[in-house]
Write a protein that holds these residues in place. Sequence first.
Motif, PDB file in Angstrom:
ATOM      1  N   VAL A 134      84.120   5.871 -13.936  1.00  0.00           N
ATOM      2  CA  VAL A 134      85.378   5.121 -14.055  1.00  0.00           C
ATOM      3  C   VAL A 134      85.161   3.907 -14.956  1.00  0.00           C
ATOM      4  CG1 VAL A 134      87.087   3.768 -12.774  1.00  0.00           C
ATOM      5  CG2 VAL A 134      86.235   5.931 -11.833  1.00  0.00           C
ATOM      6  N   MET A 135      86.166   3.597 -15.788  1.00  0.00           N
ATOM      7  CA  MET A 135      86.053   2.491 -16.735  1.00  0.00           C
ATOM      8  C   MET A 135      86.460   1.153 -16.117  1.00  0.00           C
ATOM      9  SD  MET A 135      84.766   3.928 -19.316  1.00  0.00           S
ATOM     10  CE  MET A 135      84.881   2.600 -20.500  1.00  0.00           C
ATOM     11  N   ASP A 136      87.684   1.093 -15.578  1.00  0.00           N
ATOM     12  CA  ASP A 136      88.202  -0.130 -14.952  1.00  0.00           C
ATOM     13  C   ASP A 136      88.607   0.200 -13.528  1.00  0.00           C
ATOM     14  OD1 ASP A 136      88.096  -1.583 -17.466  1.00  0.00           O
ATOM     15  OD2 ASP A 136      89.879  -0.445 -18.032  1.00  0.00           O
ATOM     16  N   ALA A 137      88.340  -0.708 -12.607  1.00  0.00           N
ATOM     17  CA  ALA A 137      88.684  -0.445 -11.204  1.00  0.00           C
ATOM     18  C   ALA A 137      89.089  -1.742 -10.522  1.00  0.00           C
ATOM     19  CB  ALA A 137      87.515   0.204 -10.465  1.00  0.00           C
ATOM     20  N   TYR A 138      90.114  -1.649  -9.680  1.00  0.00           N
ATOM     21  CA  TYR A 138      90.683  -2.821  -9.012  1.00  0.00           C
ATOM     22  C   TYR A 138      90.887  -2.511  -7.532  1.00  0.00           C
ATOM     23  CZ  TYR A 138      91.770  -3.690 -13.920  1.00  0.00           C
ATOM     24  OH  TYR A 138      91.686  -3.833 -15.286  1.00  0.00           O
ATOM     25  N   ASN A 139      90.482  -3.451  -6.704  1.00  0.00           N
ATOM     26  CA  ASN A 139      90.649  -3.304  -5.260  1.00  0.00           C
ATOM     27  C   ASN A 139      92.065  -3.708  -4.871  1.00  0.00           C
ATOM     28  OD1 ASN A 139      89.732  -2.965  -2.497  1.00  0.00           O
ATOM     29  ND2 ASN A 139      89.866  -5.203  -2.351  1.00  0.00           N
ATOM     30  N   LEU A 140      92.803  -2.784  -4.267  1.00  0.00           N
ATOM     31  CA  LEU A 140      94.154  -3.090  -3.795  1.00  0.00           C
ATOM     32  C   LEU A 140      94.105  -3.539  -2.341  1.00  0.00           C
ATOM     33  CD1 LEU A 140      96.039  -0.058  -5.429  1.00  0.00           C
ATOM     34  CD2 LEU A 140      95.846  -2.401  -6.290  1.00  0.00           C
ATOM     35  N   ASP A 141      95.251  -3.863  -1.783  1.00  0.00           N
ATOM     36  CA  ASP A 141      95.300  -4.285  -0.384  1.00  0.00           C
ATOM     37  C   ASP A 141      94.710  -3.180   0.490  1.00  0.00           C
ATOM     38  OD1 ASP A 141      95.784  -5.754   1.830  1.00  0.00           O
ATOM     39  OD2 ASP A 141      97.953  -5.428   1.857  1.00  0.00           O
ATOM     40  N   GLY A 142      93.959  -3.573   1.504  1.00  0.00           N
ATOM     41  CA  GLY A 142      93.287  -2.599   2.357  1.00  0.00           C
ATOM     42  C   GLY A 142      93.578  -2.828   3.821  1.00  0.00           C
ATOM     43  N   GLY A 143      92.595  -2.493   4.672  1.00  0.00           N
ATOM     44  CA  GLY A 143      92.803  -2.634   6.111  1.00  0.00           C
ATOM     45  C   GLY A 143      93.916  -1.711   6.581  1.00  0.00           C
ATOM     46  N   GLY A 144      94.796  -2.251   7.396  1.00  0.00           N
ATOM     47  CA  GLY A 144      95.919  -1.475   7.912  1.00  0.00           C
ATOM     48  C   GLY A 144      96.956  -1.139   6.859  1.00  0.00           C
ATOM     49  N   SER A 145      96.840  -1.754   5.675  1.00  0.00           N
ATOM     50  CA  SER A 145      97.790  -1.471   4.603  1.00  0.00           C
ATOM     51  C   SER A 145      97.458  -0.190   3.843  1.00  0.00           C
ATOM     52  CB  SER A 145      97.828  -2.639   3.603  1.00  0.00           C
ATOM     53  OG  SER A 145      98.257  -3.825   4.234  1.00  0.00           O
ATOM     54  N   SER A 146      96.189   0.241   3.912  1.00  0.00           N
ATOM     55  CA  SER A 146      95.765   1.409   3.138  1.00  0.00           C
ATOM     56  C   SER A 146      96.579   2.638   3.532  1.00  0.00           C
ATOM     57  CB  SER A 146      94.277   1.679   3.347  1.00  0.00           C
ATOM     58  OG  SER A 146      93.506   0.728   2.636  1.00  0.00           O
ATOM     59  N   SER A 147      97.199   3.252   2.518  1.00  0.00           N
ATOM     60  CA  SER A 147      98.065   4.404   2.764  1.00  0.00           C
ATOM     61  C   SER A 147      97.914   5.408   1.634  1.00  0.00           C
ATOM     62  CB  SER A 147      99.537   3.983   2.849  1.00  0.00           C
ATOM     63  OG  SER A 147      99.724   2.918   3.753  1.00  0.00           O
ATOM     64  N   LEU A 148      97.879   6.684   1.993  1.00  0.00           N
ATOM     65  CA  LEU A 148      97.870   7.760   1.003  1.00  0.00           C
ATOM     66  C   LEU A 148      98.822   8.847   1.481  1.00  0.00           C
ATOM     67  CD1 LEU A 148      96.855   9.218  -1.523  1.00  0.00           C
ATOM     68  CD2 LEU A 148      94.905  10.066  -0.182  1.00  0.00           C
ATOM     69  N   ILE A 149      99.908   9.023   0.747  1.00  0.00           N
ATOM     70  CA  ILE A 149     100.942  10.002   1.092  1.00  0.00           C
ATOM     71  C   ILE A 149     100.987  11.062  -0.009  1.00  0.00           C
ATOM     72  CG2 ILE A 149     103.340  10.327   1.805  1.00  0.00           C
ATOM     73  CD1 ILE A 149     101.769   8.241   3.458  1.00  0.00           C
ATOM     74  N   VAL A 150     100.914  12.324   0.362  1.00  0.00           N
ATOM     75  CA  VAL A 150     101.004  13.419  -0.599  1.00  0.00           C
ATOM     76  C   VAL A 150     101.799  14.563   0.023  1.00  0.00           C
ATOM     77  CG1 VAL A 150      99.753  15.081  -2.021  1.00  0.00           C
ATOM     78  CG2 VAL A 150      98.773  12.821  -1.627  1.00  0.00           C
ATOM     79  N   ASN A 151     102.753  15.071  -0.736  1.00  0.00           N
ATOM     80  CA  ASN A 151     103.554  16.223  -0.293  1.00  0.00           C
ATOM     81  C   ASN A 151     104.155  16.019   1.096  1.00  0.00           C
ATOM     82  OD1 ASN A 151     103.490  17.955  -2.548  1.00  0.00           O
ATOM     83  ND2 ASN A 151     101.465  18.726  -1.988  1.00  0.00           N
ATOM     84  N   GLY A 152     104.677  14.835   1.331  1.00  0.00           N
ATOM     85  CA  GLY A 152     105.429  14.580   2.561  1.00  0.00           C
ATOM     86  C   GLY A 152     104.615  14.351   3.813  1.00  0.00           C
ATOM     87  N   ARG A 153     103.310  14.084   3.659  1.00  0.00           N
ATOM     88  CA  ARG A 153     102.505  13.831   4.857  1.00  0.00           C
ATOM     89  C   ARG A 153     101.541  12.676   4.595  1.00  0.00           C
ATOM     90  NH1 ARG A 153      99.284  17.352   2.165  1.00  0.00           N
ATOM     91  NH2 ARG A 153      97.038  17.219   2.550  1.00  0.00           N
ATOM     92  N   VAL A 154     101.096  12.048   5.676  1.00  0.00           N
ATOM     93  CA  VAL A 154     100.098  10.979   5.595  1.00  0.00           C
ATOM     94  C   VAL A 154      98.723  11.635   5.559  1.00  0.00           C
ATOM     95  CG1 VAL A 154      99.201   8.886   6.655  1.00  0.00           C
ATOM     96  CG2 VAL A 154     101.630   9.463   6.907  1.00  0.00           C
ATOM     97  N   VAL A 155      97.999  11.463   4.451  1.00  0.00           N
ATOM     98  CA  VAL A 155      96.700  12.112   4.273  1.00  0.00           C
ATOM     99  C   VAL A 155      95.596  11.329   4.974  1.00  0.00           C
ATOM    100  CG1 VAL A 155      94.982  12.884   2.581  1.00  0.00           C
ATOM    101  CG2 VAL A 155      97.427  13.141   2.083  1.00  0.00           C
ATOM    102  N   ASN A 156      95.603  10.005   4.829  1.00  0.00           N
ATOM    103  CA  ASN A 156      94.532   9.193   5.430  1.00  0.00           C
ATOM    104  C   ASN A 156      94.834   8.910   6.896  1.00  0.00           C
ATOM    105  OD1 ASN A 156      96.687   7.375   4.723  1.00  0.00           O
ATOM    106  ND2 ASN A 156      95.259   5.676   5.067  1.00  0.00           N
ATOM    107  N   HIS A 157      93.964   8.154   7.519  1.00  0.00           N
ATOM    108  CA  HIS A 157      94.118   7.806   8.941  1.00  0.00           C
ATOM    109  C   HIS A 157      94.229   6.287   9.048  1.00  0.00           C
ATOM    110  CE1 HIS A 157      92.094  11.719   8.784  1.00  0.00           C
ATOM    111  NE2 HIS A 157      92.759  11.985   9.895  1.00  0.00           N
TER     112      HIS A 157
END
Length: 355
Positions: A315-338
């Motif tokens: 990876v060339m450039d990388a940035y840390n976004l908000d984490g903790g309880g804010s971390s979310s990954l949604i794909v195809n209508g479902r929550v992928v992460n926990h």
Amino acid sequence: MISTKKKINRFFLLATGPFLGMFAFMLFSFQSMHVEVHTASYVPKQTLAAQTVQLKQNLDKADQTVKATISSIRKTSALYKQTTAAMNAIVKTAQTQAARPESIYNRRISVKLGTPFERVESSRIRIELYRVNPGVYQGYAMKVKLKDPDAMQMALGRDKVGGAETTFQAVSRKGAVAGINAGGFADSGGKRYPLSTTVLNGKYVNGFEPSFKDLFFVGLNDAGRLIGGKFSNQADLDRLKPRFGATFVPVLLKNGQPMPIPEKWKTSPYRAPRTVIGNYKDDQLLILVVDGYNESGSSGATLQELQSKLYGLGVMDAYNLDGGGSSSLIVNGRVVNHPSDGSLRPVPTHFLFFK
């Protein structure tokens, strides 16, 4: 009776006599009439034979010309078809050759990620989902190819400043195929506001704020390329033509090189659920979302671990976004992460992806 017949005969003779006399006169006195017409002036002085021969020769020439023209058109048409087919083959070959470096590069980075367990493909976007499990933490990698720059957008919570909603709600409301949480936030007066400089649809949501401490800005420009970093004045950011973006801490990689991680963020918290966004040199995006069961520092990944992972993935450039309880990954209508909270946290900004 006989006397009567004689009278009648005598009467008819007297009545028809003049006519019979006139008829006899005309019969013997008039001769046949002869009208003399001079036709010499109406007869052509010369025959049409010569003109006929010339006309036939001209028609033969015209026929030969037409046949030659048709033959030429057919040959030209055949040559055009051959040329078109050859050009199409050349273009196809050129496109294949041009795409080969990209294909080779994509294969190289995909091999490092493993085998995707889910894929989304359309004319606008390609999304591939991978599992990330180096042993000390578990998470997901989402590789994104934006074929259309508009296939990625940012949304404010409930489309208003101070509003907040879960990433699942934002994805559903906007009709997106995928989404992640974006920048940090600050709560005030019962509302949740985006942290520092935030851009939406090319406009500053709350004006420009110069970067301070460890904050950075990250987003996409008009061409659909990831942009980010620290900006001391608005002109520097404006030159990158940001279309949307949000703010958090810290920067992990810049131009393929690890950036110093501030001591505070190395330990506070030490481990945590994380959301990180980065880009490859071909402008594909890579998003890491790491699971964790709490925010106390005992679960999830450290920033150093993610930095090292991203560096190893090229990876060339990388940035840390908000984490903790804010971390979310949604794909195809479902929550992928926990989510560490047990449910998704409402946040003010979301990065969304559209099919």
